[in-house]
Motif scaffolding. Structure first.
Motif, PDB file in Angstrom:
ATOM      1  N   VAL A  95       0.811  -1.167  -0.210  1.00  0.00           N
ATOM      2  CA  VAL A  95      -0.054   0.169  -0.206  1.00  0.00           C
ATOM      3  C   VAL A  95       0.917   1.226  -0.031  1.00  0.00           C
ATOM      4  N   ASP A  96       0.588   2.161  -0.995  1.00  0.00           N
ATOM      5  CA  ASP A  96       1.240   3.463  -0.896  1.00  0.00           C
ATOM      6  C   ASP A  96       0.880   4.308   0.174  1.00  0.00           C
ATOM      7  N   SER A  97       1.803   4.676   0.948  1.00  0.00           N
ATOM      8  CA  SER A  97       1.538   5.416   2.169  1.00  0.00           C
ATOM      9  C   SER A  97       1.227   7.061   1.926  1.00  0.00           C
ATOM     10  N   SER A  98       1.236   7.312   0.717  1.00  0.00           N
ATOM     11  CA  SER A  98       0.894   8.773   0.486  1.00  0.00           C
ATOM     12  C   SER A  98      -0.717   8.886  -0.018  1.00  0.00           C
ATOM     13  N   GLY A 143       3.541   9.965   3.311  1.00  0.00           N
ATOM     14  CA  GLY A 143       4.168   9.869   2.011  1.00  0.00           C
ATOM     15  C   GLY A 143       5.644  10.515   2.136  1.00  0.00           C
ATOM     16  N   GLY A 144       6.097  10.441   1.074  1.00  0.00           N
ATOM     17  CA  GLY A 144       7.627  10.898   0.630  1.00  0.00           C
ATOM     18  C   GLY A 144       7.475  10.490  -0.678  1.00  0.00           C
ATOM     19  N   PRO A 145       8.790  10.454  -1.509  1.00  0.00           N
ATOM     20  CA  PRO A 145       8.825  10.162  -2.834  1.00  0.00           C
ATOM     21  C   PRO A 145       8.332   8.725  -2.934  1.00  0.00           C
ATOM     22  N   ARG A 146       7.598   8.477  -3.920  1.00  0.00           N
ATOM     23  CA  ARG A 146       6.677   7.091  -4.255  1.00  0.00           C
ATOM     24  C   ARG A 146       7.902   6.306  -4.964  1.00  0.00           C
ATOM     25  N   LYS A 147       8.474   5.372  -4.293  1.00  0.00           N
ATOM     26  CA  LYS A 147       9.367   4.473  -4.794  1.00  0.00           C
ATOM     27  C   LYS A 147       8.722   3.279  -5.242  1.00  0.00           C
ATOM     28  N   THR A 148       7.684   3.077  -6.208  1.00  0.00           N
ATOM     29  CA  THR A 148       7.016   1.818  -6.399  1.00  0.00           C
ATOM     30  C   THR A 148       7.813   0.688  -6.649  1.00  0.00           C
ATOM     31  N   GLY A 149       8.462   0.982  -7.711  1.00  0.00           N
ATOM     32  CA  GLY A 149       9.747  -0.080  -8.289  1.00  0.00           C
ATOM     33  C   GLY A 149      10.658  -0.561  -6.922  1.00  0.00           C
ATOM     34  N   LEU A 165      -0.887  -4.361  -5.489  1.00  0.00           N
ATOM     35  CA  LEU A 165      -0.221  -3.058  -5.227  1.00  0.00           C
ATOM     36  C   LEU A 165      -1.406  -2.223  -5.294  1.00  0.00           C
ATOM     37  N   MET A 166      -1.444  -1.195  -4.175  1.00  0.00           N
ATOM     38  CA  MET A 166      -2.478  -0.298  -3.969  1.00  0.00           C
ATOM     39  C   MET A 166      -1.679   1.284  -4.238  1.00  0.00           C
ATOM     40  N   THR A 167      -2.089   2.076  -5.121  1.00  0.00           N
ATOM     41  CA  THR A 167      -1.298   3.406  -5.318  1.00  0.00           C
ATOM     42  C   THR A 167      -1.978   4.537  -5.490  1.00  0.00           C
ATOM     43  N   PHE A 186       4.489   1.669   1.604  1.00  0.00           N
ATOM     44  CA  PHE A 186       5.645   2.108   1.111  1.00  0.00           C
ATOM     45  C   PHE A 186       5.750   3.583   0.812  1.00  0.00           C
ATOM     46  N   SER A 187       6.778   4.217   0.722  1.00  0.00           N
ATOM     47  CA  SER A 187       6.922   5.641   0.153  1.00  0.00           C
ATOM     48  C   SER A 187       8.347   5.364  -0.425  1.00  0.00           C
ATOM     49  N   ASP A 188       9.358   5.970   0.188  1.00  0.00           N
ATOM     50  CA  ASP A 188      10.621   6.058  -0.128  1.00  0.00           C
ATOM     51  C   ASP A 188      11.442   4.752   0.152  1.00  0.00           C
ATOM     52  N   ASP A 189      10.787   4.281   1.273  1.00  0.00           N
ATOM     53  CA  ASP A 189      11.017   2.854   1.617  1.00  0.00           C
ATOM     54  C   ASP A 189      10.188   1.968   1.967  1.00  0.00           C
ATOM     55  N   THR A 190      10.031   0.718   2.547  1.00  0.00           N
ATOM     56  CA  THR A 190       8.916  -0.099   2.667  1.00  0.00           C
ATOM     57  C   THR A 190       9.068  -0.589   3.994  1.00  0.00           C
ATOM     58  N   LYS A 191       7.702  -0.487   4.555  1.00  0.00           N
ATOM     59  CA  LYS A 191       7.543  -0.907   6.058  1.00  0.00           C
ATOM     60  C   LYS A 191       6.784  -1.757   6.075  1.00  0.00           C
ATOM     61  N   VAL A 192       7.298  -3.050   6.499  1.00  0.00           N
ATOM     62  CA  VAL A 192       6.380  -4.288   6.871  1.00  0.00           C
ATOM     63  C   VAL A 192       5.391  -4.172   8.026  1.00  0.00           C
ATOM     64  N   GLU A 193       4.292  -4.459   7.731  1.00  0.00           N
ATOM     65  CA  GLU A 193       3.147  -4.537   8.638  1.00  0.00           C
ATOM     66  C   GLU A 193       3.010  -5.856   9.235  1.00  0.00           C
ATOM     67  N   PHE A 194       2.942  -6.797   8.456  1.00  0.00           N
ATOM     68  CA  PHE A 194       3.130  -8.171   8.909  1.00  0.00           C
ATOM     69  C   PHE A 194       3.212  -9.282   7.663  1.00  0.00           C
ATOM     70  N   ARG A 195       4.118 -10.288   7.916  1.00  0.00           N
ATOM     71  CA  ARG A 195       4.495 -11.244   6.787  1.00  0.00           C
ATOM     72  C   ARG A 195       3.232 -12.395   6.566  1.00  0.00           C
ATOM     73  N   LEU A 196       3.692 -12.986   5.384  1.00  0.00           N
ATOM     74  CA  LEU A 196       2.400 -13.885   5.246  1.00  0.00           C
ATOM     75  C   LEU A 196       2.491 -15.040   6.394  1.00  0.00           C
ATOM     76  N   ASN A 197       3.506 -15.262   7.018  1.00  0.00           N
ATOM     77  CA  ASN A 197       3.299 -16.176   8.203  1.00  0.00           C
ATOM     78  C   ASN A 197       3.279 -15.544   9.558  1.00  0.00           C
ATOM     79  N   GLY A 198       2.836 -13.967   9.521  1.00  0.00           N
ATOM     80  CA  GLY A 198       2.827 -13.338  10.618  1.00  0.00           C
ATOM     81  C   GLY A 198       1.559 -13.623  11.607  1.00  0.00           C
ATOM     82  N   TYR A 199       0.500 -14.108  10.797  1.00  0.00           N
ATOM     83  CA  TYR A 199      -0.670 -14.421  11.675  1.00  0.00           C
ATOM     84  C   TYR A 199      -1.341 -15.833  11.341  1.00  0.00           C
TER      85      TYR A 199
END
Length: 182
Positions: free
Chosen positions: A24-27, A92-98, A127-129, A61-74
């Motif tokens: 998910v795009d944080s902006s 937000g910040g710069p949108r570094k989708t790639g 991907l939600m942007t 994500f914005s300029d970096d990626t923050k993990v909320e939970f992994r596939l095996n998280g729950y």
């Protein structure tokens, strides 16, 4: 209705076995975020989310990626929904989708993070942007496709409909919700 906001592919996931990772795009603006959050909670409730069938993961994500939970998280749908209800955007910040797609592929769609990379389990990146990427999406999206990871895109607000179709595995696996540029 939920199906108005997401590609039809999700309706197929309800009965199958899949690893579904949301990026998910944080902006995204607060109004759109509430819609995205509702979609995520609705999907978690629709899918048979548990450690043995459909797994869900989430990062923003914005300029970096923050993990909320992994596939095996729950292990249960209830745990996933509880986390989604607490989910807050970090801004937000710069949108570094790639870069976010590369990070997700190399760190979050892996066996160590709970991905089941064997026959019978579909791999999906959703991907939600809300806008154009500030970096290139061509190579990262092609690499995901080359590794048989199905990419579904949901564009909100000012998302570029051409870019989200390029990112998606197939143009029919992209959806724009709300206004868009183009």
């Amino acid at each position: 209705m939920l199906s108005e906001h997401i590609p039809m592919i999700f309706l197929c996931l309800v009965t199958g076995f899949a690893d579904v990772f949301f990026l998910v795009d944080s902006s995204i603006k607060p109004q759109q975020f509430q819609m995205i959050k509702s979609i995520l909670i609705g999907l978690a409730n629709q899918l048979n989310v548990n450690i043995d069938s459909n797994r869900m993961g989430l990062a923003q994500f914005s300029d970096d990626t923050k993990v909320e939970f992994r596939l095996n998280g729950y292990k249960t749908k209830e745990e996933v929904v509880a986390h989604l209800q607490r989910f807050r955007l970090r801004g937000g910040g710069p949108r570094k989708t790639g870069a976010a797609m590369d990070y997700t592929r190399t760190n979050l769609l892996t066996p160590e993070a709970g991905a089941r990379l064997y026959p019978g389990f579909g791999q999906y990146l959703v991907l939600m942007t809300s806008g154009r990427s500030d970096d290139s999406v061509l190579r990262p999206s092609q690499t995901l496709k080359d590794q048989s990871i199905n990419v579904i895109t949901v564009g909100v607000d000012n998302a570029d409909p051409v870019e989200i179709q390029i990112i998606a595995t197939d143009p029919t696996m992209s959806k724009t919700v709300g206004k868009s540029i183009g």
